[in-house]
Design a protein around this motif. Structure first.
Motif, mmCIF file in Angstrom:
data_model
loop_
_atom_site.group_PDB
_atom_site.id
_atom_site.type_symbol
_atom_site.label_atom_id
_atom_site.label_comp_id
_atom_site.label_asym_id
_atom_site.label_seq_id
_atom_site.Cartn_x
_atom_site.Cartn_y
_atom_site.Cartn_z
ATOM 1 N N ALA A 1 0.827 -1.202 0.000
ATOM 2 C CA ALA A 1 0.000 0.000 0.000
ATOM 3 C C ALA A 1 0.865 1.257 0.000
ATOM 4 C CB ALA A 1 -0.923 -0.003 1.211
ATOM 5 N N ALA A 2 2.010 1.223 0.703
ATOM 6 C CA ALA A 2 2.882 2.396 0.782
ATOM 7 C C ALA A 2 3.434 2.769 -0.589
ATOM 8 C CB ALA A 2 4.024 2.140 1.764
ATOM 9 N N VAL A 3 3.919 1.785 -1.352
ATOM 10 C CA VAL A 3 4.454 2.111 -2.669
ATOM 11 C C VAL A 3 3.338 2.595 -3.594
ATOM 12 C CG1 VAL A 3 6.418 0.528 -2.459
ATOM 13 C CG2 VAL A 3 4.310 -0.292 -3.504
ATOM 14 N N ALA A 4 2.138 2.050 -3.430
ATOM 15 C CA ALA A 4 1.007 2.496 -4.255
ATOM 16 C C ALA A 4 0.638 3.944 -3.940
ATOM 17 C CB ALA A 4 -0.192 1.579 -4.033
ATOM 18 N N LEU A 5 0.666 4.312 -2.669
ATOM 19 C CA LEU A 5 0.354 5.684 -2.282
ATOM 20 C C LEU A 5 1.394 6.662 -2.822
ATOM 21 C CD1 LEU A 5 -0.860 5.127 1.386
ATOM 22 C CD2 LEU A 5 -2.208 6.126 -0.479
ATOM 23 N N VAL A 6 2.657 6.268 -2.775
ATOM 24 C CA VAL A 6 3.700 7.131 -3.325
ATOM 25 C C VAL A 6 3.503 7.312 -4.818
ATOM 26 C CG1 VAL A 6 6.177 7.244 -3.839
ATOM 27 C CG2 VAL A 6 5.398 6.699 -1.523
ATOM 28 N N GLU A 7 3.183 6.237 -5.524
ATOM 29 C CA GLU A 7 2.911 6.335 -6.958
ATOM 30 C C GLU A 7 1.727 7.258 -7.232
ATOM 31 O OE1 GLU A 7 4.581 4.177 -9.887
ATOM 32 O OE2 GLU A 7 5.805 5.189 -8.369
ATOM 33 N N GLN A 8 0.742 7.213 -6.363
ATOM 34 C CA GLN A 8 -0.464 8.010 -6.555
ATOM 35 C C GLN A 8 -0.261 9.483 -6.218
ATOM 36 O OE1 GLN A 8 -3.790 6.610 -4.197
ATOM 37 N NE2 GLN A 8 -5.016 8.439 -4.583
ATOM 38 N N LEU A 9 0.524 9.767 -5.187
ATOM 39 C CA LEU A 9 0.554 11.113 -4.619
ATOM 40 C C LEU A 9 1.792 11.936 -4.931
ATOM 41 C CD1 LEU A 9 -0.861 10.285 -1.065
ATOM 42 C CD2 LEU A 9 -2.108 11.228 -3.021
ATOM 43 N N SER B 1 4.794 13.294 -7.436
ATOM 44 C CA SER B 1 5.039 13.484 -8.868
ATOM 45 C C SER B 1 6.330 12.823 -9.334
ATOM 46 C CB SER B 1 5.088 14.983 -9.183
ATOM 47 O OG SER B 1 3.862 15.598 -8.847
ATOM 48 N N VAL B 2 7.399 13.021 -8.589
ATOM 49 C CA VAL B 2 8.702 12.460 -8.954
ATOM 50 C C VAL B 2 9.122 11.499 -7.838
ATOM 51 C CG1 VAL B 2 11.117 12.936 -9.457
ATOM 52 C CG2 VAL B 2 9.340 14.541 -10.233
ATOM 53 N N ALA B 3 9.057 10.207 -8.132
ATOM 54 C CA ALA B 3 9.338 9.220 -7.095
ATOM 55 C C ALA B 3 10.159 8.068 -7.656
ATOM 56 C CB ALA B 3 8.035 8.693 -6.509
ATOM 57 N N ARG B 4 11.088 7.613 -6.851
ATOM 58 C CA ARG B 4 11.868 6.416 -7.149
ATOM 59 C C ARG B 4 11.720 5.449 -5.981
ATOM 60 N NH1 ARG B 4 16.998 7.338 -10.856
ATOM 61 N NH2 ARG B 4 16.153 9.001 -12.180
ATOM 62 N N HIS B 5 11.819 4.163 -6.279
ATOM 63 C CA HIS B 5 11.667 3.127 -5.258
ATOM 64 C C HIS B 5 12.901 2.234 -5.244
ATOM 65 C CE1 HIS B 5 7.249 3.812 -4.795
ATOM 66 N NE2 HIS B 5 7.360 4.177 -6.073
ATOM 67 N N LEU B 6 13.529 2.132 -4.078
ATOM 68 C CA LEU B 6 14.578 1.140 -3.873
ATOM 69 C C LEU B 6 13.993 0.060 -2.980
ATOM 70 C CD1 LEU B 6 17.492 0.142 -4.214
ATOM 71 C CD2 LEU B 6 18.105 1.471 -2.175
ATOM 72 N N ILE B 7 13.821 -1.131 -3.537
ATOM 73 C CA ILE B 7 13.229 -2.251 -2.806
ATOM 74 C C ILE B 7 14.367 -3.107 -2.248
ATOM 75 C CG2 ILE B 7 11.636 -4.194 -2.923
ATOM 76 C CD1 ILE B 7 10.373 -1.475 -3.696
ATOM 77 N N THR C 1 8.135 -7.387 -7.491
ATOM 78 C CA THR C 1 7.601 -7.707 -8.825
ATOM 79 C C THR C 1 6.536 -6.704 -9.272
ATOM 80 O OG1 THR C 1 5.982 -9.220 -7.824
ATOM 81 C CG2 THR C 1 8.059 -10.170 -8.559
ATOM 82 N N ARG C 2 6.156 -5.774 -8.408
ATOM 83 C CA ARG C 2 5.126 -4.775 -8.754
ATOM 84 C C ARG C 2 5.668 -3.795 -9.788
ATOM 85 N NH1 ARG C 2 0.564 -2.684 -4.835
ATOM 86 N NH2 ARG C 2 0.179 -4.881 -5.257
ATOM 87 N N GLN C 3 4.841 -3.421 -10.722
ATOM 88 C CA GLN C 3 5.220 -2.460 -11.754
ATOM 89 C C GLN C 3 5.148 -1.041 -11.197
ATOM 90 O OE1 GLN C 3 6.404 -3.179 -14.936
ATOM 91 N NE2 GLN C 3 6.463 -5.234 -14.028
ATOM 92 N N LEU C 4 6.301 -0.361 -11.194
ATOM 93 C CA LEU C 4 6.395 1.006 -10.683
ATOM 94 C C LEU C 4 7.096 1.875 -11.716
ATOM 95 C CD1 LEU C 4 7.596 0.013 -7.097
ATOM 96 C CD2 LEU C 4 5.284 0.726 -7.730
ATOM 97 N N ARG C 5 6.922 3.194 -11.611
ATOM 98 C CA ARG C 5 7.501 4.088 -12.615
ATOM 99 C C ARG C 5 9.024 3.971 -12.666
ATOM 100 N NH1 ARG C 5 5.149 9.640 -10.659
ATOM 101 N NH2 ARG C 5 5.021 8.453 -8.720
ATOM 102 N N GLN C 6 9.675 4.119 -11.528
ATOM 103 C CA GLN C 6 11.128 4.024 -11.447
ATOM 104 C C GLN C 6 11.478 3.212 -10.209
ATOM 105 O OE1 GLN C 6 13.532 7.610 -12.934
ATOM 106 N NE2 GLN C 6 11.755 8.602 -12.011
ATOM 107 N N ALA C 7 11.997 2.024 -10.416
ATOM 108 C CA ALA C 7 12.260 1.146 -9.280
ATOM 109 C C ALA C 7 13.508 0.316 -9.524
ATOM 110 C CB ALA C 7 11.073 0.225 -9.023
#
Length: 386
Positions: free
Chosen positions: A127-135, A137-143, A154-160
């Motif tokens: 849910a946290a990564v989904a909220l960041v994607e939603q809210l 504008s410029v976000a990167r994810h280091l999993i 395995t979730r599809q994110l803009r920049q991960a």
């Protein structure tokens, strides 16, 4: 000692009592730390390139997030990384971020969300990564994860980018042990410009291995006291460690041992009333000379009070007058406190393991009634209106 023994207990006994996974995962940490160091070293250039647009930007933000033990990784690292990176660095648990995203996420501030997940399947992490994607504008994810098949990686994110730890760190036991230490180590190596991939890492693994051997007998003796209350105290980055130590004992004792954590200075402000004649106090002593003074003052005060069963100082520097109530860590007095986290947490994990067995519990699954689970259950997630 037979090669199949772990902590002086033969494999068959551990397996029959539901303790084999936990014992093996605590014991494997020195080896897994070395493997993690090698893995991050091989990926360092790629990690730097991915993270730099955020970490080098003074107008950007890094949030370290996870739930439970994973959240405490962030609490340990955030104060240190905030001093070292141009971006602002905060630790925000997924459980806080998901329940009140408006307090933590800024739409126009570039963000690197560092998500810790042993399994990568915790509902709040997803849910946290989904909220960041939603809210944002410029976000990167280091999993940072131990499970290559987890939904988080395995979730599809803009920049991960996924930092996949060695498979053995995907702890099979209920409590996180090697997953905690290796996710912390990997993130420190990936993000800290002051952390080098050199002999320092080998020394940390060796200190942890030595601690697991030298502390065994003293911790078994402390377990025999059958204290039903335990306090963990630490200053600076060691405060987050104290919190993780308290959680580990609460988990592995299935709540039979009441735990408390604080800083040595903060403990006087009310929490000190937690102490009874059947309370054991552990203090993770800082190597920083200035901070160490406060740690030792509180230790000496508690011993003068004479109210606790024992007050144990965990330190790299032995005070001869207090040797009988000390656990000495084989690390130099010049070592940074963040380096001490690894041998220090080994002591807390090992003590919790011995307590669990003394209580007749299965450390691999100390809560068989299912009130808590290895991957949290029962979380209902709600959509956030735009």
């Amino acid at each position: 000692m037979p090669a199949t023994d772990v902590f002086g207990i033969d494999r068959a006994t551990l397996e029959a009592s539901g303790a084999l996974h936990t014992a093996r995962e605590i014991a494997q940490q020195p080896r897994m730390l070395e493997a993690t160091h090698a893995l991050v070293a091989a990926m360092k250039a790629q990690l730097d390139a991915f993270c730099a647009p955020i970490t080098h930007n003074p107008d950007a933000r890094v949030i370290l997030t996870g739930a439970g033990t994973s959240a405490y990784i962030g609490q340990i690292l955030a104060p240190l990384l905030d001093r070292q990176l141009a971006a602002r660095v905060d630790a925000v648990a997924t459980t806080d971020l998901v329940s009140a995203p408006q307090l933590y996420l800024e739409a126009t501030q570039p963000l690197l969300l560092v998500s810790f997940g042993r399994s990568g399947n915790s509902p709040e992490s997803l849910a946290a990564v989904a909220l960041v994607e939603q809210l944002v504008s410029v976000a990167r994810h280091l999993i940072v994860t131990c499970n290559p098949e987890g939904k988080l990686s395995t979730r599809q994110l803009r920049q991960a980018m996924t930092l996949q730890l060695p498979e053995a760190t995907h702890d099979a036991s209920f409590a996180m042990t090697s997953s905690f230490s290796c996710m912390l180590s990997a993130t420190l190596a990936a993000l800290s410009p002051a952390h080098t991939m050199d002999a320092r890492n080998t020394a940390l693994a060796e200190a942890t291995a030595h601690t697991l051997t030298s502390a065994r007998a003293p911790l078994q003796a402390l377990t025999a006291l059958a204290c039903d209350r335990v306090v963990y105290l630490g200053s600076g980055v060691l405060q987050g460690l104290a919190r993780e130590a308290a959680l580990k004992l609460g988990e592995l004792s299935n709540g039979a041992v009441a735990t408390c954590y604080d800083t040595p200075l903060g403990f006087r402000h009310g929490p000190k009333t937690f102490i009874t004649a059947n309370t054991l106090v552990f203090v993770f002593v800082s190597n920083a000379a200035y901070t160490r003074q406060y740690d030792l003052d509180l230790i000496d005060e508690l011993r003068r009070d004479g109210l606790a069963a024992r007050v144990i100082e965990i330190s790299t520097q032995l005070r001869d007058a207090h040797a009988q109530d000390s656990l000495l860590i084989p690390a130099p007095a010049t070592a940074a406190d963040i380096d001490l986290v690894f041998p220090y947490i080994a002591i807390a994990q090992l003590y919790a393991f011995f307590v669990s067995r003394a209580l007749g519990l299965s450390p691999d699954n100390p809560n068989p009634q299912g009130m808590v689970n290895r991957v949290v259950q029962g979380v209902r997630l709600y959509p956030l209106e735009a």
